[in-house]
Design an enzyme around this catalytic site. Structure first.
Site, PDB file in Angstrom:
ATOM      1  N   HIS A 165      37.144  43.603  34.201  1.00 52.75           N
ATOM      2  CA  HIS A 165      38.107  42.779  34.946  1.00 52.75           C
ATOM      3  C   HIS A 165      38.898  41.984  33.922  1.00 52.75           C
ATOM      4  CE1 HIS A 165      40.160  40.334  37.736  1.00 52.75           C
ATOM      5  NE2 HIS A 165      39.470  39.232  37.479  1.00 52.75           N
ATOM      6  N   ASP A 216      38.581  39.687  42.341  1.00 53.36           N
ATOM      7  CA  ASP A 216      38.284  38.257  42.203  1.00 53.36           C
ATOM      8  C   ASP A 216      39.360  37.401  42.846  1.00 53.36           C
ATOM      9  OD1 ASP A 216      36.823  36.060  41.444  1.00 53.36           O
ATOM     10  OD2 ASP A 216      37.591  35.996  39.406  1.00 53.36           O
ATOM     11  N   HIS A 240      45.562  35.295  39.394  1.00 53.75           N
ATOM     12  CA  HIS A 240      45.003  34.091  40.002  1.00 53.75           C
ATOM     13  C   HIS A 240      44.749  32.995  38.988  1.00 53.75           C
ATOM     14  CE1 HIS A 240      41.421  36.891  39.562  1.00 53.75           C
ATOM     15  NE2 HIS A 240      41.132  35.937  38.701  1.00 53.75           N
ATOM     16  N   ASP A 289      41.410  39.403  33.012  1.00 48.70           N
ATOM     17  CA  ASP A 289      42.293  38.242  33.154  1.00 48.70           C
ATOM     18  C   ASP A 289      43.145  38.164  31.893  1.00 48.70           C
ATOM     19  OD1 ASP A 289      41.019  37.095  35.627  1.00 48.70           O
ATOM     20  OD2 ASP A 289      39.294  37.030  34.281  1.00 48.70           O
TER      21      ASP A 289
END
Length: 921
Positions: A14, A126, A352, A16
C-alpha cells in the site's frame, strides 16, 4: 478445517506517496521497491504476481527516475504478473469531488490501457470511510466489486481490529448504492496486512498460520480465504514461494496459492453461488462503532488545504471545462493534454494522507505548490477559452456609444440560471512601450485619462447601478502568439455591479460607456435605493438581517415568516487530539462570543449590495497545558489523554463581513481570523430551531440523509460529519441550508435547537497514528479565512432552488473585458439548454477520442425524473454513456425547425447520467 480450503495470498504494497515522510523520501523507497520487484519476477517464476496498489501514478513515479526499466515493466504488466489500475491515485472519498473521482478513474484506465487491460478492481484499502455512490461509480466503470478496509468494522490504534458492532455477517457482503447499483463488497476484516511477512521457518510458520487461518475463517463466508501479503510501504517478500511451500507442508488440508484479485474473485464467485450474504446500504462511515476511530476530523485538519482543493476542483470542472467546450463549438481546439496535466497535478493532492491533512508539515507545503500549479493551468485555460468566445461574440450593439465604449462579458458556467454581484478590473486606456515614448511621458498620459462621466449599460441599453473604484496607473503586458511580449501602462478601474438571470451555460453583455449623446440616463427605480435599512439591518425582497451588539444576527425569511435567531456566534474549545481526530479536554466548557461586545460598522451600502463588518477581539487560552506534549511523546491514545487548556490567554481577532445582494435569497459571510492560539477548534454556530430527526448533506453525487442522533454504539461526545457543498436542516414548512467553500466538517448539535456547527479552524500539533510526529504547522497560526452562505427556504431544498444556489456558491464568476466588434455569435447565445426537476448539473467537456460533447447530471431525488435537453447546434447522435465515456444505447432525438435538437431522457432515482452528443459537421 475444510479440506477444500484455499488460502489466496496476494502480494502488494500500500503506497502512500507521502505521509510520515516527505514525498521524495517515500519516492526513493518506491524506486528501490520496484527494482526489487522486477528482479524478483525475473529470478523467481514461482513469484506469480504483484498488485500495484490500484494506482497507476506509481508507474509515473518509478519511470521518472528509472526510464531505463520501462521495457521490463511493460513485459511483466502484459504477462499479468504486475497488475495495475483502475485508479490514477488512491483518493479520499469524502474530501474530493464527484468529478475528481471520475477523472481519477478515467485517467487511471487510460494510463493502464497503454500497458494492457486495467484491473477491474474497486480498490479502497485504507480510505477513511466510503460514500454511498461508490457502487454506482464502480458499475459504470465495469467493476462489480469493492475491496475496502474501513467503514463497516472498526479499526483502532495502529490498525488493530476490534470485535463487535459488525454490520455484516461475513467479510463478504452485498453493497447497494442509493440508485440500486450492487457490488460485491469485501472487507479486509483482518486488515490488508493479514498475510504480511509469511514465515519460512516451520515453528514460526506453524504459530503464524494457526492464528491467521482462525482469524480469516471467523469472518469469511466461504472456504476461499484472502491474505494480503503486504502493508504500508512494505518491501517485497522475496522468499514468499518458499514460505508458501512451508505452509502447505504444515497444513496439507489447505491449498496455499500465490494468487491475485481476478483469480480470487473467480473462485469466490463459484463458492458464493446460492449463498445469501448480508446487505449494506449507502454510506460506510463506521457509524456502528464507538466513534473514536472514524478519522472523520481529518475533514478539519489544515482547513486551508480543503479550501484550495475546492477552488481548484471548481475552477477545472465548473469553469475551465465548460468554457473550453463552448469555445470548441466555435472552432477552437479542446486542450485535452492540458486538462490532463492540470487534473493529474491536482489529484496528486487527493490521497487520504494528503488531502486529509494528516501528514508531516513538509508534505503539506508541497501540496500548496501543487494546488497553485494546477490552478495556474486552469486559469490559463479559462483565459484562453473566454478570449476565444469573446472574440466571436458580436458586441457591435455598443458601437453607438463611440470609440470609448468598453464591453464586458459575464459568463455563467453553472447549470442553472444565475444572478449575483460581479467585479472586474478593466483597462480604460493603454499606452504600449513599443510606441517609443519615454516612460515618464507614458505615465503622464495614463494619469491624465478621464474616468468620470461613464455609466454601465446592458446590451439593451438599460443603465445599471455600478460601483467604480479607480485603481490608478497600472503596469501590464500582452503575450502574443506571434510576437515578443508587449508591455504597457494603463489606467485601470474596478467595476462592481449586479447581473440578473443569466441563463445556465450562457452569458450576458455589458459595457462601460460615456453618457450617450451627453444626455444623463436615470437609474431604474429598483436600483435607486439601498439594501441598508439602518446601521444594523440589511433587507431585500426575501430576507431581513439584524445584527446584535455581540455580532450575532437574526435572519427573517420573509417568504415563510421563519425567524432564525442567534446566528453567527463563534465557539472555541480545546483540542488535545491530533490531525486525525478531535478530542476536547475532559470537563471543559466551550467558550463562545455570546455577549461579547463587537465592533460593528457599515462596509457597503449600494442598490445592489449592502454589507456590515463585525469585529471581535476575543481572549482565549494560548494552547494546551504542558501535559499534552508529554502524553504525545508517550503515545497516549487521544481518548485517554488528561491534558487541559493553559491559563495563559491570547487575543483571537475575528472579522466577519455579512453581505446581502438585491437578487439573492441568501446571506453571505466572509470571515477572517488571525489565529494566535494553539490546540483548539473554532466553529461558527447556526441554530435552526426546526423540528427534525434527520438532516441532509451534500456528498459525492448524492444528497444524503443522516440521523441527528448517532447509533447506540457511539460513545464519542463529538458527532462531526463530512459535507461537500452544504448541510441542511428542514422542518415541515421551513429549512436552512448552510453552504460553504471548502469547509468540510459540520455537526448537528443535540442542544434542543438542531444547531448547525461548521468547523472553521482546527489547530493541533501532531500527526498521530502509530508514532510521535510533531506537526507545528498544523496549528494553522496566522491569517485564516472562511466563506459561508445561509439560504433559508420553505422546507424542500431541492424544489426551492436552495441546493442549486449552494452549488452555484462554490463556482466563481467569469468576467472578461473585450472591445466593440462584429461577430458570429449573438450575446444571447446559449449552446445547451436543459430542464429536469431534481437534477443537478455536474460536467460539460469534450471526449478526447471522439470529439463528442459529454454532459453529466445526477438526480438529487429518490424519484424518477425526465431530462429535456436542447442543443443549439444540430446533433447527429445522442447516446447514453458511462463515467468512462463509453458509447452506450442511442437516445431518441427530435430536430426542430430552427435547426436545434431536442432530447428527452428518463433519469432514475439517484442516478448519475452522462449523455454523449455527436454534433453535425
Amino acid at each position: 478445517m475444510n479440506r477444500h480450503t484455499t488460502a489466496h495470498v496476494i502480494s502488494h504494497t500500500h503506497w502512500d506517496r507521502e505521509w510520515y515522510l516527505p514525498y521524495e523520501k517515500h519516492h526513493m523507497r518506491l524506486v528501490s521497491l520496484m527494482d526489487t520487484l522486477l528482479d524478483t519476477l525475473e529470478r523467481d517464476q514461482d513469484y506469480r504476481s504483484f498488485y500495484l496498489d490500484g494506482q497507476t501514478i506509481i508507474l509515473e513515479d518509478y519511470l521518472q527516475v528509472r526510464p531505463d526499466q520501462q521495457k521490463r515493466l511493460e513485459q511483466y504488466i502484459r504477462e499479468g504478473r504486475i497488475i495495475i489500475g483502475p485508479w490514477y491515485i488512491l483518493q479520499d472519498a469524502f474530501l474530493t469531488s464527484g468529478e475528481a473521482n471520475i477523472r481519477n478513474m478515467q485517467i487511471g484506465h487510460r494510463d493502464a490501457a497503454r500497458y494492457g487491460i486495467p484491473a477491474k478492481i474497486g480498490y479502497f484499502p485504507d480510505t477513511f470511510g466510503l460514500v454511498g455512490q461508490i457502487p454506482q461509480l464502480m458499475v459504470q466503470s465495469g467493476i462489480n466489486n469493492v475491496f475496502f478496509g474501513r467503514g463497516v468494522k472498526p479499526t483502532g490504534f495502529n490498525n488493530t481490529v476490534a470485535d463487535g458492532g459488525y454490520e455484516s455477517s461475513f467479510s463478504e457482503m452485498i453493497w447497494r448504492g442509493p440508485d440500486g447499483s450492487e457490488v460485491l463488497g469485501i472487507l479486509f476484516a483482518n486488515w490488508y496486512s493479514n498475510g504480511n511477512e509469511v514465515p519460512v521457518e516451520e515453528q514460526e510458520a506453524r504459530s503464524f498460520w494457526d492464528r491467521k487461518l482462525s482469524d480469516a475463517e471467523k469472518y469469511a463466508a466461504t472456504n476461499e480465504l484472502l491474505y494480503m501479503n503486504g502493508c504500508d510501504h512494505q518491501p517485497i517478500q522475496r522468499d514468499l514461494a518458499e514460505a508458501l511451500r512451508t505452509a502447505g507442508k504444515l497444513h496439507p488440508e489447505v491449498q496455499f496459492i500465490h494468487s491475485n484479485f481476478p483469480d480470487y474473485l473467480e473462485a469466490l464467485a463459484q463458492q458464493l453461488q446460492g449463498k445469501e450474504l448480508s446487505s449494506v446500504q449507502g454510506e460506510l462511515r463506521s457509524q456502528r462503532t464507538d466513534g473514536w476511530g472514524t478519522l472523520v476530523n481529518t475533514a478539519s485538519a489544515r482547513v486551508y488545504l480543503k479550501q484550495m482543493n475546492q477552488r481548484g476542483q471548481a475552477l477545472l470542472e465548473k469553469v475551465a471545462e465548460p468554457l473550453a467546450a463552448a469555445a470548441h463549438l466555435l472552432g477552437q481546439r479542446y486542450p485535452h493534454h492540458l486538462f490532463t496535466y492540470a487534473w493529474k497535478t491536482l489529484m496528486q493532492n487527493h490521497p487520504h494522507d494528503s488531502i486529509c491533512g494528516c501528514s508531516v508539515d513538509e508534505v503539506h507545503r508541497e501540496m500548496v505548490t501543487r494546488f497553485d500549479k494546477s490552478r495556474h493551468v486552469a486559469e490559463t485555460l479559462v483565459e484562453e477559452s473566454s478570449r476565444a468566445i469573446a472574440d466571436a461574440v458580436d458586441t457591435s450593439v455598443f458601437a453607438g456609444y463611440g470609440e470609448e465604449a468598453l464591453p464586458v462579458i459575464v459568463f455563467n458556467t453553472t447549470g442553472w440560471v444565475r444572478s449575483g454581484t460581479v467585479s472586474i478590473d478593466i483597462d480604460v486606456e493603454r499606452h504600449y512601450f513599443r510606441d517609443g515614448r519615454p516612460l515618464d511621458e507614458i505615465a503622464g498620459l495614463v494619469e491624465a485619462v478621464d474616468v468620470s462621466g461613464r455609466i454601465l449599460v446592458d446590451s439593451d441599453g438599460r443603465r445599471l447601478a455600478c460601483g467604480v473604484e479607480d485603481l490608478g496607473t497600472q503596469f501590464g503586458y500582452d503575450l502574443p502568439d506571434d510576437r515578443f511580449r508587449q508591455p504597457y501602462m494603463c489606467r485601470r478601474v474596478r467595476l462592481t455591479f449586479e447581473v440578473e438571470q443569466i441563463p445556465a451555460l450562457g452569458m450576458a453583455l455589458y459595457a462601460w460607456v460615456r453618457e450617450k449623446h451627453g444626455k444623463p440616463q436615470a437609474l431604474p427605480a429598483a436600483a435607486a435605493g439601498s439594501l441598508l435599512k439602518n446601521q444594523r439591518t440589511l433587507e431585500n425582497e426575501w430576507l431581513q438581517i439584524e445584527v446584535a451588539d455581540d455580532g450575532s444576527f437574526t435572519l427573517l425569511d420573509k417568504k415563510t415568516g421563519q425567524l432564525y435567531r442567534d446566528l453567527g456566534i463563534y465557539e472555541d474549545t480545546g483540542d488535545i487530539g491530533n490531525e486525525y481526530m478531535y478530542r476536547q479536554p475532559d470537563g471543559e466548557q466551550a467558550l463562545t462570543t455570546r455577549g461579547l461586545a463587537a465592533e460593528i460598522q457599515v462596509l457597503e451600502a449600494t442598490p445592489y449590495r449592502a454589507a456590515l463588518q463585525i469585529k471581535h477581539r476575543w481572549e482565549v487560552p494560548c494552547s494546551a497545558d504542558e501535559v499534552l506534549e508529554r502524553e504525545q511523546r508517550e503515545l497516549v491514545w487521544y481518548p485517554h489523554r488528561k491534558a487541559q487548556r493553559s491559563n495563559e490567554l491570547v487575543t483571537l481577532d475575528i472579522t466577519t463581513v455579512i453581505s446581502l445582494s438585491r437578487s439573492s435569497a441568501g446571506v453571505e459571510l466572509d470571515i477572517t481570523m488571525n489565529n494566535t492560539a494553539k490546540d483548539h477548534r473554532l466553529r461558527v454556530l447556526f441554530p435552526t430551531d426546526l423540528e427534525a430527526d434527520v438532516h441532509q448533506a451534500d456528498s459525492m453525487f448524492e444528497i444524503v440523509d443522516r440521523d441527528q442522533t448517532p447509533a447506540p454504539e457511539w460513545e464519542n461526545p463529538s458527532n462531526t460529519q463530512h459535507q461537500q457543498a452544504f448541510v441542511d436542516v428542514s422542518g415541515a414548512n421551513a429549512g436552512l441550508t448552510v453552504a460553504n467553500r471548502g469547509l468540510q466538517e459540520y455537526e448537528i448539535l443535540r442542544d434542543g435547537r438542531n444547531t448547525v456547527a461548521v468547523t472553521l479552524l482546527r489547530s493541533v500539533g501532531e500527526l498521530g497514528d502509530w508514532g510521535w510526529f510533531p506537526t507545528p504547522e498544523a496549528q494553522c497560526l496566522g491569517r485564516q479565512t472562511a466563506n459561508l452562505k445561509l439560504i433559508p427556504h420553505s422546507g424542500d431544498g431541492i424544489a426551492s432552488g436552495s441546493y442549486a444556489d449552494a452549488y452555484q456558491y462554490q463556482v466563481p464568476w467569469t468576467v472578461r473585458q473585450t472591445d466593440v466588434h462584429s461577430g458570429s455569435v449573438q450575446p444571447n447565445y446559449i449552446p445547451l439548454q436543459w430542464e429536469a426537476p431534481g437534477l443537478a448539473f455536474s460536467s460539460l467537456k469534450v471526449n478526447e477520442k471522439t470529439g463528442d460533447l459529454m454532459i453529466r447530471w445526477f438526480n438529487m431525488t429518490r424519484e424518477q425524473t425526465l431530462l429535456k435537453l436542447v442543443s443549439e447546434r444540430p446533433v447527429e447522435q445522442v447516446y447514453r454513456s458511462t463515467i468512462l465515456e463509453e458509447r452506450g444505447q442511442e437516445t431518441e432525438r427530435q430536430s426542430r425547425d430552427n435547426g436545434s435538437t431536442e432530447v428527452r431522457q428518463p433519469v432514475g432515482p439517484c442516478e448519475i447520467v452522462t449523455l454523449g452528443l455527436k454534433l453535425e459537421n
